[in-house]
Design a protein around this motif. Sequence first.
Motif, PDB file in Angstrom:
ATOM      1  N   LEU A 104       0.840  -1.192   0.000  1.00 56.84           N
ATOM      2  CA  LEU A 104       0.000   0.000   0.000  1.00 56.84           C
ATOM      3  C   LEU A 104       0.877   1.244   0.000  1.00 56.84           C
ATOM      4  CD1 LEU A 104      -2.491  -0.954   2.869  1.00 56.84           C
ATOM      5  CD2 LEU A 104      -3.005  -0.971   0.430  1.00 56.84           C
ATOM      6  N   ARG A 108      -2.717   6.426   0.461  1.00 58.76           N
ATOM      7  CA  ARG A 108      -3.934   5.714   0.042  1.00 58.76           C
ATOM      8  C   ARG A 108      -4.310   4.664   1.095  1.00 58.76           C
ATOM      9  NH1 ARG A 108      -2.590   4.684  -6.415  1.00 58.76           N
ATOM     10  NH2 ARG A 108      -2.249   6.889  -6.958  1.00 58.76           N
ATOM     11  N   ARG A 111      -7.418   1.856   1.603  1.00 55.87           N
ATOM     12  CA  ARG A 111      -7.468   0.438   1.195  1.00 55.87           C
ATOM     13  C   ARG A 111      -6.893  -0.487   2.272  1.00 55.87           C
ATOM     14  NH1 ARG A 111      -5.023  -3.423  -2.011  1.00 55.87           N
ATOM     15  NH2 ARG A 111      -3.045  -2.315  -2.199  1.00 55.87           N
ATOM     16  N   ALA A 115      -7.519  -4.591   2.779  1.00 60.68           N
ATOM     17  CA  ALA A 115      -6.309  -5.392   2.550  1.00 60.68           C
ATOM     18  C   ALA A 115      -6.008  -6.271   3.761  1.00 60.68           C
ATOM     19  CB  ALA A 115      -5.122  -4.479   2.261  1.00 60.68           C
TER      20      ALA A 115
END
Length: 363
Positions: A104, A108, A111, A115
């Motif tokens: 990652l 960001r 997510r 994840a």
Amino acid sequence: MKRPVRVLMAEDSPQDAELIIRELRRDGFEPEWERVETEEAFRASLQPDIDIVLSDYQMPQFTGFRALEVLKQSELPIPFILISGTIGEDVAVTAMKNGATDYLLKDRLGRLGPAVTLALDQRRVRRQREESEETLRETEERFRQLAENIQEVFWVSDPGRGRVLYVSPAYEAIWGQDRSKVYGSPRSWLDSVHPEDQKAVSEAAVTRQVEGSYDQEYRIVRPDGTIRWIHDRAFPVRNGAGEVYRIVGVAGDITERKRGEEGLKESERRFREMLENLELIAITVDKHGAITFCNDCLLKITGWTREEAMGADWCSKFLPESHSSLRGLFLDNIEKGIIPRHHANPLQTKQGALRDISWNNTI
């Protein structure tokens, strides 16, 4: 309800670590976490109860790739997610090839929750699969120990491909042949079947094994010429679609039983011949008083035919109604086993005449 998760974080920035933990909480996790900055601290904190490792790519005293390498060396099945401020596609690909679960970018982190969820679910599924595989291995080992130590031949075949998948060691003791021959030539066992039995066994193997009605007794001829009797049974195994994809069977050596049966038949034949040729009445009755055997002497004296006598009630057919005490005596003989060694009584002929008979009885 929040999902608890134990996190080991390799991160040199306390502020970034707090951002990551805040994001996890926002996504429904309740993290118990520890932050480390060095390889020594990472090694010391790497424990089996850690659920996931989150690692920065580049730190002053440590790198994400080195953390991943240390994790692999530990052989702990812990998911590893690489997090970086800037990471190129080539670095990400290398990380995944080396065993990272995901990667990652720090800008960001939206997510992160999905994840981590995916990584934990994959770990759970992998653990369940490993446990199932271990259970299967243990089951197969117990089966192998059982199959290889029983006196009967246990065998498994694939009917669709015409292959024998397993034959237990007892095959070599009974058939007198190396079982490896059956794997290379699946019908070689049939070549050993006695010529007089071969056609029936071959037809039954083709049709009745799949039907589930295969239950055969046949002879085999061993390489040394000796003949053995075999009792062979088979049962189809079906898949989820109901199709037969395996046949399992058990074949045992019943030669001694067969010899005993033949000996008994021969003994009975000689006994019956002896009784048939006696100039004395000889009969046997069942527990209900029905005649199960009678010799010619009884028929000559009473005038009944064998068809009329066999299965008839002894008391009704041969004892006169005027001698009711005789019926009680014979019923006691049959029901209670009270049998006088010697006895005399009248016997009724087909024409109604009475003949005086003297008996010697046995049970």
